[in-house]
Scaffold this active site. Structure first.
Site, short mmCIF file in Angstrom:
data_model
loop_
_atom_site.label_atom_id
_atom_site.label_comp_id
_atom_site.label_asym_id
_atom_site.label_seq_id
_atom_site.Cartn_x
_atom_site.Cartn_y
_atom_site.Cartn_z
N THR A 75 0.83 -1.21 0.00
CA THR A 75 0.00 0.00 0.00
C THR A 75 0.87 1.26 0.00
OG1 THR A 75 -1.75 -1.18 1.20
CG2 THR A 75 -1.82 1.23 1.26
N ALA A 275 9.80 -13.85 0.53
CA ALA A 275 11.05 -13.37 1.12
C ALA A 275 11.47 -14.19 2.33
CB ALA A 275 10.92 -11.91 1.52
N PHE A 384 -3.36 4.18 10.79
CA PHE A 384 -4.62 3.46 10.90
C PHE A 384 -5.63 4.35 11.62
CE2 PHE A 384 -2.28 -0.08 9.51
CZ PHE A 384 -3.12 -1.17 9.32
#
Length: 558
Positions: A75, A275, A384
């Site tokens: 994002t 990863a 957030f």
């Protein structure tokens, strides 16, 4: 404000035709191979034709150690790319393709979130342009040719008990981790123990992402070791005469995929190794193409900076001759509070003490980037709705005390507009000289390289190898593979190999239980702790919420 899910936001966006996106970043239509109106592959010849064009700045986005609270790395990457365009910079984004395993497992999608997404998100999260299917087919073709060679007389004298090549499928399926196949009599093959990896953990995926062109791809595929003969000598895909057919399966997949963000910023989405068990970066060809087409290439590496960023810098940059200009470390107040010992159910409550206890995780990642790799770095605090002003201020104050750049990122709710402060800091950092260095020298012995990663990156007391791993290290050195970089396979949830040790733990050692060479990819994989190369589904898979209506409209992706 009415809440909308990621997929609702994506579906409500009017996308521009992919030819328009290509034109926006200077790609002539002769290089564009359309997959419908909103996706395209770009001919690799473009890279050759742009060889004399200067490279744009390379910005790596990474993150703190992941938690179930979420960090928002993709994002932030997408939002930063959009924000750079908003301040007049020509940016191009380079991301990995999502794996179906996590999409149907835990994540439910991996194309960004809120108002910072790449679209068409349903296509990107599902079959996209078929790259993963091609990679899986090439992997399993090699497996089939290997077993067929043994069945047809085994001229290469392959020891079935020394086979290292596994089949793969792009799904979380723990039932396939260990299998016995070739049952049912001689006409059905040679019975042996076998197993499956998830496609993103296949060496084919690593080879695919690290290849510079088709001939390099074929050379790397030919070098893949599938097992050993009775004399202990490696047997390769080239020995099985499989490399040509495998390359044929992958030749179209190797062309980077071009899509767009919600704000119509060009984005390459190509390749997708994990990863924690692979090297965790998108393809070299996509990154190089993005740098040639933009003044700024914004790319990401998987999971936390101890995994994705370490491999981006020590493996991808080393092999591709890349030099990053700046690094963004993404953090959230919620995740830092979890690192400080707070339960996930309590994250909505302000807790400055838990936040303070969790901050060392962020600061240790930042110090690795600035002190080990000597790169300029900025912390992006991904906001957030439940974050309080006091919590956000505390993160900023603690970072500034240590001279760490920090910027509030609100791209999830505001798109590119919410990332302007971050973009401005990134531009400033890209203008500063840096003294980029790798964390270890490849010409050092295997065990010494493992020790260096453990101590310099994980801040462990050292590294312990099992007896089997010590034997493997000696054998790989004798076979001439000792000078390769290391690809650590480690839990993503901790600096240590114990997923329960959160924050910035001290007084631990990393245990390496297995070493194997990925000769085609060009690195040695070190399996630590209990990390798996085939994940399983959770108790309640995301797949249970994904659906499609009578009009073909998909719901439940997030």
């Amino acid at each position: 404000m009415e809440y909308k899910s990621d997929i609702e936001i994506a579906q409500a966006t009017r996308m521009e035709h992919i030819r328009t996106i290509a034109e926006k970043c200077g790609v002539d239509e002769k290089y564009v191979e359309q997959y419908g109106n909103y996706k395209a592959k770009i001919d690799l010849k473009l890279l050759t034709d742009m060889a004399d064009r200067p490279d744009g700045k390379l910005v790596l986005v990474t993150a703190i150690t992941p938690t179930p609270a979420g960090e928002g790395k993709t994002t932030t990457t997408v939002g930063l790319g959009d924000a750079l365009r908003r301040i007049g910079k020509k940016s191009v984004i380079a991301l990995r393709e999502p794996s179906l395993g996590p999409v149907f497992g835990v994540k439910g999608g991996a194309a960004g979130g809120g108002y910072a997404q790449v679209v068409p998100m349903e296509d990107i999260n599902l079959h996209f342009t078929g790259d993963f299917h091609a990679i899986g087919a090439a992997n399993n073709l090699l497996a089939a040719m290997l077993d067929n060679h043994i069945y047809q007389g085994n001229v290469l004298n392959i020891d079935p008990k020394s086979i290292t090549w596994r089949r793969c499928v792009d799904m979380n399926d723990r039932q396939l981790r260990f299998v016995v196949d070739g049952l049912g009599g001689r006409v059905n093959g040679t019975p042996r123990e076998d197993g499956y990896d998830i496609t993103v953990a296949s060496e084919i995926m690593a080879v695919f992402c690290l290849s510079s062109d088709i001939m390099d791809l074929k050379r790397r595929l030919s070098s893949i070791i599938v097992g050993y003969n009775y004399s202990g000598e490696p047997v390769t895909a080239g020995d099985l005469k499989a490399a040509g057919a495998m390359t044929a399966l992958l030749k179209d997949a190797l062309k980077p995929n071009l899509v767009q963000t919600l704000e119509h910023t060009p984005a390459f989405v190509h390749g997708g190794p994990f990863a924690n068990i692979a090297h965790g970066c998108n393809s070299i060809v996509a990154t190089k193409m993005a740098r040639k087409l933009g003044d700024y290439c914004v790319t990401e590496a998987g999971f936390g900076a101890d995994l994705g960023a370490e491999k981006f810098l020590d493996i991808k940059c080393r092999m591709a001759g890349l030099r990053p200009d700046a690094v963004v470390v993404v953090a959230t107040v919620r995740a830092l509070k979890m690192h400080g010992g707070l339960d996930k159910k309590e994250l909505g409550n302000e807790d400055l003490e838990a936040l303070r206890r969790g901050l060392p995780n962020l600061l240790q990642h930042v110090s690795n980037i600035t002190e080990v790799y000597r790169l300029p770095c900025v912390v992006a605090v991904n906001r957030f709705p439940t974050d309080t002003e006091a919590e956000l201020s505390l993160v900023e104050e603690e970072c500034r005390k240590l001279g760490v750049n920090v910027a509030l990122s609100e791209v999830w709710g505001k798109g590119g507009e919410g990332g302007i402060a971050l973009a401005e800091k990134v531009v400033r950092l890209c203008g500063e000289p840096n003294d980029f260095a790798f964390s270890y020298d490849t010409d050092r012995p295997i065990v010494e390289k493992l020790e260096t990663i453990a101590k310099r990156i994980y801040h462990a007391d050292g590294m312990e190898l099992t007896a089997g791993a010590k034997k493997q290290a000696r054998k790989l050195t004798e076979l001439g593979f000792g000078n390769m970089p290391i690809c650590m396979a480690k839990t993503q949830y901790s600096f240590s190999d114990d997923p329960k040790l959160l924050g910035a733990p001290k007084g631990f050692k990393i245990t390496v239980r297995n070493l194997k060479v990925s000769a085609g990819a060009g690195f040695i994989v070190a399996l630590t702790g209990e990390v798996m190369t085939m994940p399983g589904l959770p108790k309640v898979p995301a797949a249970e919420k994904i659906d499609v209506d009578e009009n073909g409209v998909i719901s439940g992706l997030f």
